[in-house]
Design a protein around this motif. Structure first.
Motif, PDB file in Angstrom:
ATOM      1  N   GLY A   1       8.971   3.591   8.387  1.00 17.80           N
ATOM      2  CA  GLY A   1       9.473   4.665   9.885  1.00 17.80           C
ATOM      3  C   GLY A   1       8.530   5.620  10.135  1.00 17.80           C
ATOM      4  N   SER A   2       8.721   6.686   8.997  1.00 17.81           N
ATOM      5  CA  SER A   2       7.890   7.605   9.279  1.00 17.81           C
ATOM      6  C   SER A   2       5.994   7.225   8.750  1.00 17.81           C
ATOM      7  CB  SER A   2       8.113   8.754   8.411  1.00 17.81           C
ATOM      8  OG  SER A   2       7.836   7.700   6.967  1.00 17.81           O
ATOM      9  N   LEU A   3       5.911   6.167   8.689  1.00 21.29           N
ATOM     10  CA  LEU A   3       4.800   6.175   8.607  1.00 21.29           C
ATOM     11  C   LEU A   3       3.719   5.554   9.494  1.00 21.29           C
ATOM     12  CD1 LEU A   3       4.675   3.762   5.430  1.00 21.29           C
ATOM     13  CD2 LEU A   3       4.472   6.038   5.072  1.00 21.29           C
ATOM     14  N   LYS A   4       2.579   6.103   9.621  1.00 21.46           N
ATOM     15  CA  LYS A   4       1.587   5.727  10.947  1.00 21.46           C
ATOM     16  C   LYS A   4       0.289   4.937  10.364  1.00 21.46           C
ATOM     17  CE  LYS A   4       4.364   8.460  13.404  1.00 21.46           C
ATOM     18  NZ  LYS A   4       6.213   7.678  13.260  1.00 21.46           N
TER      19      LYS A   4
ATOM     20  N   MET B   1      -1.835 -11.346   3.501  1.00 25.42           N
ATOM     21  CA  MET B   1      -0.810 -12.259   2.422  1.00 25.42           C
ATOM     22  C   MET B   1       0.316 -10.669   2.184  1.00 25.42           C
ATOM     23  SD  MET B   1      -2.224 -12.804  -1.520  1.00 25.42           S
ATOM     24  CE  MET B   1      -1.106 -13.663  -2.734  1.00 25.42           C
ATOM     25  N   PHE B   2       0.439  -9.790   3.143  1.00 24.58           N
ATOM     26  CA  PHE B   2       1.416  -8.488   2.508  1.00 24.58           C
ATOM     27  C   PHE B   2       1.292  -7.922   4.148  1.00 24.58           C
ATOM     28  CE2 PHE B   2      -0.154  -8.729  -1.657  1.00 24.58           C
ATOM     29  CZ  PHE B   2       0.850  -9.582  -2.441  1.00 24.58           C
ATOM     30  N   PRO B   3       2.805  -7.811   5.085  1.00 28.99           N
ATOM     31  CA  PRO B   3       2.385  -7.238   6.103  1.00 28.99           C
ATOM     32  C   PRO B   3       2.107  -5.708   6.015  1.00 28.99           C
ATOM     33  CG  PRO B   3       4.705  -8.329   5.458  1.00 28.99           C
ATOM     34  CD  PRO B   3       3.923  -8.229   5.121  1.00 28.99           C
ATOM     35  N   VAL B   4       1.474  -5.184   7.383  1.00 33.81           N
ATOM     36  CA  VAL B   4       1.463  -3.786   6.906  1.00 33.81           C
ATOM     37  C   VAL B   4       2.681  -3.560   7.578  1.00 33.81           C
ATOM     38  CG1 VAL B   4      -0.216  -1.956   8.108  1.00 33.81           C
ATOM     39  CG2 VAL B   4      -1.169  -4.457   7.072  1.00 33.81           C
ATOM     40  N   LEU B   5       2.694  -2.188   7.031  1.00 34.38           N
ATOM     41  CA  LEU B   5       4.256  -1.527   7.386  1.00 34.38           C
ATOM     42  C   LEU B   5       4.264  -0.561   8.304  1.00 34.38           C
ATOM     43  CD1 LEU B   5       6.479  -2.292   3.865  1.00 34.38           C
ATOM     44  CD2 LEU B   5       5.783  -3.731   5.959  1.00 34.38           C
ATOM     45  N   ALA B   6       3.262   0.254   7.694  1.00 35.35           N
ATOM     46  CA  ALA B   6       2.995   1.825   8.591  1.00 35.35           C
ATOM     47  C   ALA B   6       2.617   0.744  10.206  1.00 35.35           C
ATOM     48  CB  ALA B   6       1.665   2.102   8.811  1.00 35.35           C
ATOM     49  N   GLY B   7       3.636   1.914  10.948  1.00 40.13           N
ATOM     50  CA  GLY B   7       4.071   1.647  12.374  1.00 40.13           C
ATOM     51  C   GLY B   7       4.654   0.884  12.532  1.00 40.13           C
TER      52      GLY B   7
ATOM     53  N   GLY C   1       0.509  -1.182   0.137  1.00 35.56           N
ATOM     54  CA  GLY C   1      -0.258   0.286  -0.247  1.00 35.56           C
ATOM     55  C   GLY C   1       0.524   1.891  -0.101  1.00 35.56           C
ATOM     56  N   PRO C   2       0.462   2.078  -0.041  1.00 32.49           N
ATOM     57  CA  PRO C   2       1.061   3.240  -1.489  1.00 32.49           C
ATOM     58  C   PRO C   2       1.174   3.965   0.725  1.00 32.49           C
ATOM     59  CG  PRO C   2      -1.022   3.770  -2.163  1.00 32.49           C
ATOM     60  CD  PRO C   2      -1.286   2.965  -1.057  1.00 32.49           C
ATOM     61  N   GLN C   3       0.753   4.119   2.305  1.00 32.95           N
ATOM     62  CA  GLN C   3       1.493   4.377   2.636  1.00 32.95           C
ATOM     63  C   GLN C   3       1.126   3.026   4.360  1.00 32.95           C
ATOM     64  OE1 GLN C   3       1.619   7.367   3.982  1.00 32.95           O
ATOM     65  NE2 GLN C   3       1.507   7.428   1.448  1.00 32.95           N
TER      66      GLN C   3
ATOM     67  N   ASP D   1       9.046  -0.045  12.881  1.00 31.10           N
ATOM     68  CA  ASP D   1      10.430   0.980  13.304  1.00 31.10           C
ATOM     69  C   ASP D   1      11.385   1.018  12.213  1.00 31.10           C
ATOM     70  OD1 ASP D   1      11.618   1.633  16.198  1.00 31.10           O
ATOM     71  OD2 ASP D   1      13.344   0.712  14.722  1.00 31.10           O
ATOM     72  N   ALA D   2      12.000   1.971  11.640  1.00 31.94           N
ATOM     73  CA  ALA D   2      12.573   2.007  10.690  1.00 31.94           C
ATOM     74  C   ALA D   2      13.524   0.944  11.036  1.00 31.94           C
ATOM     75  CB  ALA D   2      13.190   3.449  11.320  1.00 31.94           C
ATOM     76  N   ASN D   3      14.490   0.629  12.171  1.00 30.52           N
ATOM     77  CA  ASN D   3      15.270  -0.436  12.727  1.00 30.52           C
ATOM     78  C   ASN D   3      15.063  -1.880  12.328  1.00 30.52           C
ATOM     79  OD1 ASN D   3      17.387   1.576  13.315  1.00 30.52           O
ATOM     80  ND2 ASN D   3      16.012   1.191  15.584  1.00 30.52           N
ATOM     81  N   TYR D   4      13.479  -1.940  12.367  1.00 24.33           N
ATOM     82  CA  TYR D   4      13.134  -3.571  12.193  1.00 24.33           C
ATOM     83  C   TYR D   4      12.946  -3.475  10.636  1.00 24.33           C
ATOM     84  CZ  TYR D   4       9.308  -7.563  11.571  1.00 24.33           C
ATOM     85  OH  TYR D   4       8.680  -8.182  10.971  1.00 24.33           O
ATOM     86  N   ILE D   5      12.019  -2.451  10.258  1.00 24.26           N
ATOM     87  CA  ILE D   5      12.158  -2.513   8.463  1.00 24.26           C
ATOM     88  C   ILE D   5      13.567  -2.846   7.913  1.00 24.26           C
ATOM     89  CG2 ILE D   5      12.260  -1.745   6.533  1.00 24.26           C
ATOM     90  CD1 ILE D   5       9.373  -2.367   7.785  1.00 24.26           C
ATOM     91  N   SER D   6      14.539  -2.063   8.820  1.00 25.30           N
ATOM     92  CA  SER D   6      16.266  -2.347   8.425  1.00 25.30           C
ATOM     93  C   SER D   6      16.712  -4.045   8.353  1.00 25.30           C
ATOM     94  CB  SER D   6      16.840  -1.567   8.506  1.00 25.30           C
ATOM     95  OG  SER D   6      18.682  -1.336   8.354  1.00 25.30           O
ATOM     96  N   GLU D   7      16.258  -4.667   9.235  1.00 26.08           N
ATOM     97  CA  GLU D   7      16.640  -5.544   9.700  1.00 26.08           C
ATOM     98  C   GLU D   7      16.053  -6.360   8.896  1.00 26.08           C
ATOM     99  OE1 GLU D   7      16.387  -6.389  13.855  1.00 26.08           O
ATOM    100  OE2 GLU D   7      17.281  -4.461  14.345  1.00 26.08           O
ATOM    101  N   GLN D   8      14.759  -7.036   8.503  1.00 30.09           N
ATOM    102  CA  GLN D   8      14.480  -7.676   7.805  1.00 30.09           C
ATOM    103  C   GLN D   8      14.563  -7.197   5.855  1.00 30.09           C
ATOM    104  OE1 GLN D   8      12.368  -9.819   9.092  1.00 30.09           O
ATOM    105  NE2 GLN D   8      13.153  -8.354  11.247  1.00 30.09           N
TER     106      GLN D   8
END
Length: 109
Positions: free
Chosen positions: A106-109, A53-59, A43-45, A61-68
Motif C-alpha cells: 500500500g505504500s508503493l507508488k 501475467m502478474f498484476p502491478v501492485l504499486a498504487g 517487481g521490487p517496487q 490500496d492496502a485494504n484491497y491487497i489484504s482482502e486479496q
C-alpha cells in the motif's frame, strides 16, 4: 430489521479490516515481500515484471491487497496459471504477515 443488522455488520467488518491493515508494519512487510519472492513476479517496487501475467501492485490500496491475500489464503480466490503460486505462498502466512505485506504494498507508488 435484518437489513439494518447486515449494514451494521458490514460497517464493523470494514472498520476492523482497515484498522488491522493500518496496524501493519511496512518495513516488516518489505522484508516479507522479498523473502516470499513477491518481487520475482510483481517487481521490487510493485511494477510487475510482466503486467500481462502478474498484476502491478504499486498504487493499490492496502485494504484491497489484504482482502486479496486473505482470499488466496482461504481458497476463496484460486490463482490461475502462474498465479496458482499465490495460494501456496499465502497458505503459510499469518494474519500479521498479511497486514505487514499489505502495509508495504500500500505504500508503493
Amino acid at each position: 430489521m435484518l437489513k439494518k443488522v447486515l449494514l451494521a455488520a458490514a460497517g464493523t467488518v470494514m472498520v476492523c479490516s482497515s484498522v488491522s491493515v493500518w496496524a501493519g508494519d511496512a518495513e516488516a512487510g518489505k522484508a516479507l515481500y522479498m523473502q516470499k519472492g513477491c518481487a520475482a513476479c510483481h517487481g521490487p517496487q510493485g511494477q510487475s515484471t510482466n503486467p500481462a501475467m502478474f498484476p502491478v501492485l504499486a498504487g493499490k490500496d492496502a485494504n484491497y491487497i489484504s482482502e486479496q491475500l486473505h482470499a488466496f489464503k482461504s481458497g476463496e480466490r484460486k490463482g490461475q496459471g502462474p498465479g496458482a503460486i499465490m495460494n501456496q505462498v499465502t497458505a503459510s502466512m499469518s494474519d500479521k504477515d498479511i497486514e505487514n505485506l499489505a502495509a508495504f504494498v500500500g505504500s508503493l507508488k
